[in-house]
Design a protein around this motif. Structure first.
Motif, short mmCIF file in Angstrom:
data_model
loop_
_atom_site.label_atom_id
_atom_site.label_comp_id
_atom_site.label_asym_id
_atom_site.label_seq_id
_atom_site.Cartn_x
_atom_site.Cartn_y
_atom_site.Cartn_z
N LEU A 1 -4.32 2.07 6.92
CA LEU A 1 -4.03 1.94 8.34
C LEU A 1 -2.60 2.39 8.58
CD1 LEU A 1 -5.43 -1.68 8.82
CD2 LEU A 1 -6.64 0.46 9.29
N SER A 2 -2.31 2.82 9.80
CA SER A 2 -0.96 3.26 10.11
C SER A 2 -0.52 2.68 11.45
CB SER A 2 -0.93 4.79 10.17
OG SER A 2 0.39 5.25 10.30
N HIS B 1 2.94 1.95 6.99
CA HIS B 1 1.75 2.51 6.37
C HIS B 1 1.11 1.36 5.60
CE1 HIS B 1 -0.82 5.61 4.67
NE2 HIS B 1 -0.64 5.03 3.50
N LEU B 2 -0.10 0.97 5.97
CA LEU B 2 -0.82 -0.10 5.27
C LEU B 2 -1.83 0.56 4.36
CD1 LEU B 2 -1.42 -2.48 8.31
CD2 LEU B 2 0.50 -2.44 6.72
N ARG B 3 -1.70 0.29 3.07
CA ARG B 3 -2.47 1.00 2.06
C ARG B 3 -2.74 0.06 0.89
NH1 ARG B 3 1.03 1.20 -1.93
NH2 ARG B 3 3.24 1.61 -1.56
N PRO B 4 -3.66 0.45 0.00
CA PRO B 4 -3.85 -0.35 -1.21
C PRO B 4 -2.57 -0.38 -2.05
CG PRO B 4 -5.66 1.18 -0.92
CD PRO B 4 -4.60 1.58 0.07
N PHE B 5 -2.39 -1.48 -2.76
CA PHE B 5 -1.25 -1.59 -3.68
C PHE B 5 -1.43 -0.64 -4.85
CE2 PHE B 5 0.14 -5.36 -1.56
CZ PHE B 5 1.48 -5.49 -1.91
N ARG B 6 -0.31 -0.17 -5.37
CA ARG B 6 -0.27 0.65 -6.58
C ARG B 6 0.58 -0.09 -7.62
NH1 ARG B 6 0.79 5.16 -2.44
NH2 ARG B 6 2.96 4.56 -2.60
N GLU B 7 0.34 0.20 -8.87
CA GLU B 7 1.14 -0.41 -9.94
C GLU B 7 2.62 -0.12 -9.73
OE1 GLU B 7 1.72 -0.37 -14.75
OE2 GLU B 7 -0.24 0.17 -13.95
N SER B 8 2.93 1.03 -9.16
CA SER B 8 4.34 1.40 -8.92
C SER B 8 5.01 0.53 -7.86
CB SER B 8 4.44 2.87 -8.52
OG SER B 8 3.71 3.11 -7.34
N ASP B 9 4.25 -0.32 -7.16
CA ASP B 9 4.82 -1.25 -6.19
C ASP B 9 5.37 -2.52 -6.84
OD1 ASP B 9 4.14 0.36 -3.96
OD2 ASP B 9 2.11 -0.48 -3.94
N MET C 1 2.23 -3.34 2.71
CA MET C 1 2.83 -3.08 4.01
C MET C 1 4.07 -2.24 3.75
SD MET C 1 4.25 -5.91 6.84
CE MET C 1 3.91 -7.21 5.74
N GLU C 2 3.91 -0.92 3.76
CA GLU C 2 5.00 -0.01 3.40
C GLU C 2 5.79 0.39 4.64
OE1 GLU C 2 5.62 4.43 1.48
OE2 GLU C 2 3.76 3.35 1.09
N ASP C 3 7.07 0.09 4.63
CA ASP C 3 7.98 0.50 5.70
C ASP C 3 8.17 2.01 5.58
OD1 ASP C 3 10.06 0.22 7.74
OD2 ASP C 3 11.48 0.52 6.09
#
Length: 179
Positions: free
Chosen positions: A3-4, A9-17, A61-63
């Motif tokens: 979602l945006s 940017h709302l997205r699935p989590f990644r290991e890099s998070d 929840m990516e800024d």
């Protein structure tokens, strides 16, 4: 599912998070007020990403400006098709508090839940004293329903929890500008 919003940017989590998650999840102002202990290592944050945050309906929840992440989630986010209810939760690094980012994310997840998943009701709760979370719920249209004591297993204590509800009908009124 992604979602945006204008700032997120709302997205699935990644290991890099994991580093971003650890950065706010270790802060004593974040987890304990929400019912979980501070993370003790990046490895613990990686485990949370691989288990808890890997579930359907959990969004990083990516800024968009900084690339930093928090989280917003709905349980079960339509995974149980015969259940018209959902629950929403969130957490964000204290450096980003007070900017309206969490209500922005919650509104996007509510739209997804009500419009795309066909949910009828969404619940949200906060522990007594968590006024920031309470204020976010109010900004998003949730209305207080009741409070009760409950066991917080991760912290081995009992707390008062305040529960709020937003119905699909009330959400429609808000987005149409009637409220």
């Amino acid at each position: 599912m992604e979602l945006s919003t204008p700032r997120l940017h709302l997205r699935p989590f990644r290991e890099s998070d994991a580093e971003d998650l650890f950065d706010y999840a270790r802060d004593i102002r974040v987890g304990p007020i929400a019912g979980w202990p501070p993370h003790e290592s990046i490895e613990e944050s990686r485990r949370i990403i691989a288990t808890v945050f890997a579930k359907e309906g959990v969004f990083a929840m990516e800024d968009k400006a900084s690339g930093r992440v928090g989280f917003v989630d709905g349980h079960p986010a339509g995974v149980q098709p015969h259940c018209p209810d959902d629950e929403i939760g969130y957490a964000l690094h204290p450096a980003f508090w007070g900017r309206g980012l969490t209500p922005e994310a919650v509104r996007a997840v509510l739209e997804y839940g009500f419009a795309a998943l066909g949910l009828e009701r969404v619940w949200c709760g906060h522990y007594a004293g968590n006024w920031r979370s309470c204020r976010c719920m109010q900004k998003c249209g949730f209305r207080y329903q009741f409070s009760r004591s409950q066991r917080v297993e991760l912290l081995d204590e009992t707390r008062e929890c305040c529960y709020y509800l937003l119905t699909k009908e009330a959400w429609r009124e808000r987005v149409s500008g009637a409220v």
